[in-house]
Design a protein around this motif. Sequence first.
Motif, short mmCIF file in Angstrom:
data_model
loop_
_atom_site.label_atom_id
_atom_site.label_comp_id
_atom_site.label_asym_id
_atom_site.label_seq_id
_atom_site.Cartn_x
_atom_site.Cartn_y
_atom_site.Cartn_z
N SER A 30 0.81 -1.22 0.00
CA SER A 30 0.00 0.00 0.00
C SER A 30 0.84 1.27 0.00
O SER A 30 1.86 1.38 0.68
N LEU A 31 0.39 2.23 -0.79
CA LEU A 31 1.08 3.52 -0.83
C LEU A 31 0.35 4.54 0.04
O LEU A 31 0.59 5.72 -0.01
N TYR A 32 -0.58 4.03 0.81
CA TYR A 32 -1.41 4.88 1.66
C TYR A 32 -0.54 5.81 2.50
O TYR A 32 0.43 5.40 3.11
N THR A 33 -0.92 7.07 2.50
CA THR A 33 -0.05 8.03 3.18
C THR A 33 -0.31 8.14 4.68
O THR A 33 0.49 8.69 5.40
N HIS A 34 -1.46 7.63 5.12
CA HIS A 34 -1.73 7.72 6.56
C HIS A 34 -1.50 6.37 7.24
O HIS A 34 -2.40 5.81 7.85
N LYS A 35 -0.30 5.88 7.08
CA LYS A 35 -0.03 4.55 7.64
C LYS A 35 -0.13 4.52 9.15
O LYS A 35 -0.21 3.47 9.76
N GLU A 36 -0.12 5.71 9.75
CA GLU A 36 -0.21 5.80 11.21
C GLU A 36 -1.43 5.11 11.79
O GLU A 36 -1.44 4.78 12.97
N THR A 70 -6.76 3.64 -0.74
CA THR A 70 -6.21 4.28 0.45
C THR A 70 -7.30 4.90 1.32
O THR A 70 -7.24 4.81 2.52
N ASN A 71 -8.32 5.52 0.69
CA ASN A 71 -9.39 6.11 1.49
C ASN A 71 -10.13 5.05 2.26
O ASN A 71 -10.55 5.25 3.39
N ASP A 121 12.03 2.20 5.97
CA ASP A 121 11.49 3.51 5.58
C ASP A 121 10.38 4.00 6.51
O ASP A 121 9.75 5.02 6.24
N GLN A 122 10.12 3.27 7.59
CA GLN A 122 9.04 3.70 8.50
C GLN A 122 9.57 4.04 9.89
O GLN A 122 8.82 4.06 10.86
N GLU A 167 10.22 6.65 11.31
CA GLU A 167 9.61 7.82 11.97
C GLU A 167 8.71 7.45 13.15
O GLU A 167 8.52 8.23 14.06
#
Length: 635
Positions: free
Chosen positions: A27-33, A121-122, A187-188, A190
């Motif tokens: 997934s390229l989802y930007t809100h992986k949080e 992603t949504n 890459d995660q 953060e």
Amino acid sequence: MTDVNQQAKQFEFKAETKQLLNILVHSLYTHKEIFLRELISNASDALDKIRFEITKGTDVAQKELPHEINIDFNEKENTITVSDTGIGMTEAELIANIGTIAKSGSADFIKKISESGAEATNIIGKFGVGFYSVFMVADKVEVITKSYKHDSKSLKWISDGLGTYEIVEIENKLSRGTDIIIYLREDQKEFAEKYRLEQIIKKHSNFISFPIKIKNEQINSVQAIWREPKSSLTKEKYVEFYKFLTFESEEPLEIIHKSIDAPIQFHCLLFIPSKSNEYFFYNREDYGLDLYVRRVMIQHKTKELLPEYLSFVKGIVDSEDLPLNISRETLQEDVVFNKITSNVTSQILNALTTMAKDDIEKYNKFWNEHSKVFKMGYMDFTNHDKYTELLRFNSSACQSEKDIISFEQYTSKMSADQKEIYYMVGNSREAILSDPHFEIFSRKGLEVLFLFDPIDEFVLSSIRKYKEFELKSVDQVDLSKLEKLSDINEKPKYESLEKDDELHFKSLLSKMKEIIGDKISEVCESKRLTDSPACIVNTDSGMSASMQKVLGMMNKESSVPKHIFEINKNHKLIRNLIKVFKKNSNDEFIKEITEQLYESSLLLEGYLSDSHKLVSKINSFMEDSSDWYVSVKKI
Ligand code: ADP
Ligand code: MG
């Protein structure tokens, strides 16, 4: 913790799980949080369950443990650990709960997500995908768990989320509950950072009802806000809670916060979302309010708390009086529970009634979004009056198809001698406005409710009356009553028929009956038509034509019920036909026109199953008229 001297057992994920994992890993989802929200929500569920067992009196292991969620992280190792002192899992539960997707609707979810590509992603954000979402950020996950049942083994579940997982028994996990150890992808990184974790918890998990601690410092507010006095809460707080509860990003349309004291004591905090979920990936069965008893979570999505027609409402009910050991099976028989349910329904209907009075624009928004579901409330006989006042329709008096009015508005405008409320079914406003059945109502200036949604007619024929006014489909109305009313417009200019022609017209009607035969019960002079030459009318006054059609479809019956065929003697076509008839009552032209008029009427009522014949006749009429045109214009 060391592994017990025992072989790890290898398992393969079920096909559906593999498919979901595959989507999440890539997934390229930007809100992986949101992975953290999901893990914390699972930890909170596990704590709800243990608290529930304890209050019920079950003998659980390590009863004295505090109920909390601890989060730890290690920047160097690039790991995060989410620990809870909840219910834990046995080996069988690990396999059943974390190896398979049990959630109803997951198959649909995966299908949707794989079909929608980038938009997926949504969907991830909105619906959450539970435990597995952790593989959006991790390349390895360990679940270390110990069940609340006495003598449970400590177990470790390990997977890289690719296709298989392992379960191994370990020595001495010290306490009851579950630790999830997340090995973050390169890459995660953060996420292995205090500020970032704190920010995510505040954003998504602030209202979790157990303390969430990062290295022993409590981050969330742990507040049962539904038990706070209204005066202490700001709109922002409510909205924040709503977003937490529903994962919605928009503000709710309405907030209903009540503490009821009599006859039963409970608190409720309810929300009407500003958008309906109907058109999105949505499972209609998936609704209900969260039920608490004295702050203890008993059950998420308790359907029994809401009638289906209010299923769009989200929120929480917290009772003072219910027993803690109430179960899904006994809910509906519980007197207190039923009182709560009917009170909740009244609270919602009252809030809508107030909204309709005080804020029409807001109510229109509500109607636009939720009326599809709300209309099913015609079966709620207990709240019949309140429900009826809340219904809205388009009508002939509206400016456009978007406007809506209530029964109250309709009746306040009608004249003292009007005793009925008229309605008409059609595909669109335009279709109804040009329908022959509407002509007399337009001529007499009578307002007609326009129903575009098939369920509308079920609603109206089931509620039957508004106050003392009967609801009548235009084709069931007694026209002799309407005729007595005066026309609002000037009468169209046509000369009345000579006495002699009147007689010819009568004979023409018999001739027409002869031509069409048994398919119709009668041909008669029309009182309702102004602009159209003919129409067919329902003979069964107990049921409107569109209702007959719906029922016919349900019984797989395709035959056309018998109708009366009405003819407008003032229409130019009919006047000409009388002339032809006078000259030669057997003229072929009469037969052709009659058949054509009949078929056109069937078409308008939706009964014509094959229009080929009709079209080829129209073509031949046009051919003839082109001949006349050419000769008259001397072309
Ligand atoms: P959901 O929470 O919607 O059931 P999840 O994928 O988030 O779906 O979790 C799957 C199941 O795994 C949960 O229903 C629960 O039975 C089990 N589970 C997950 N995390 C925990 C935990 N921390 N403690 C106990 N059980 C858990
Ligand atoms: Mg979950």
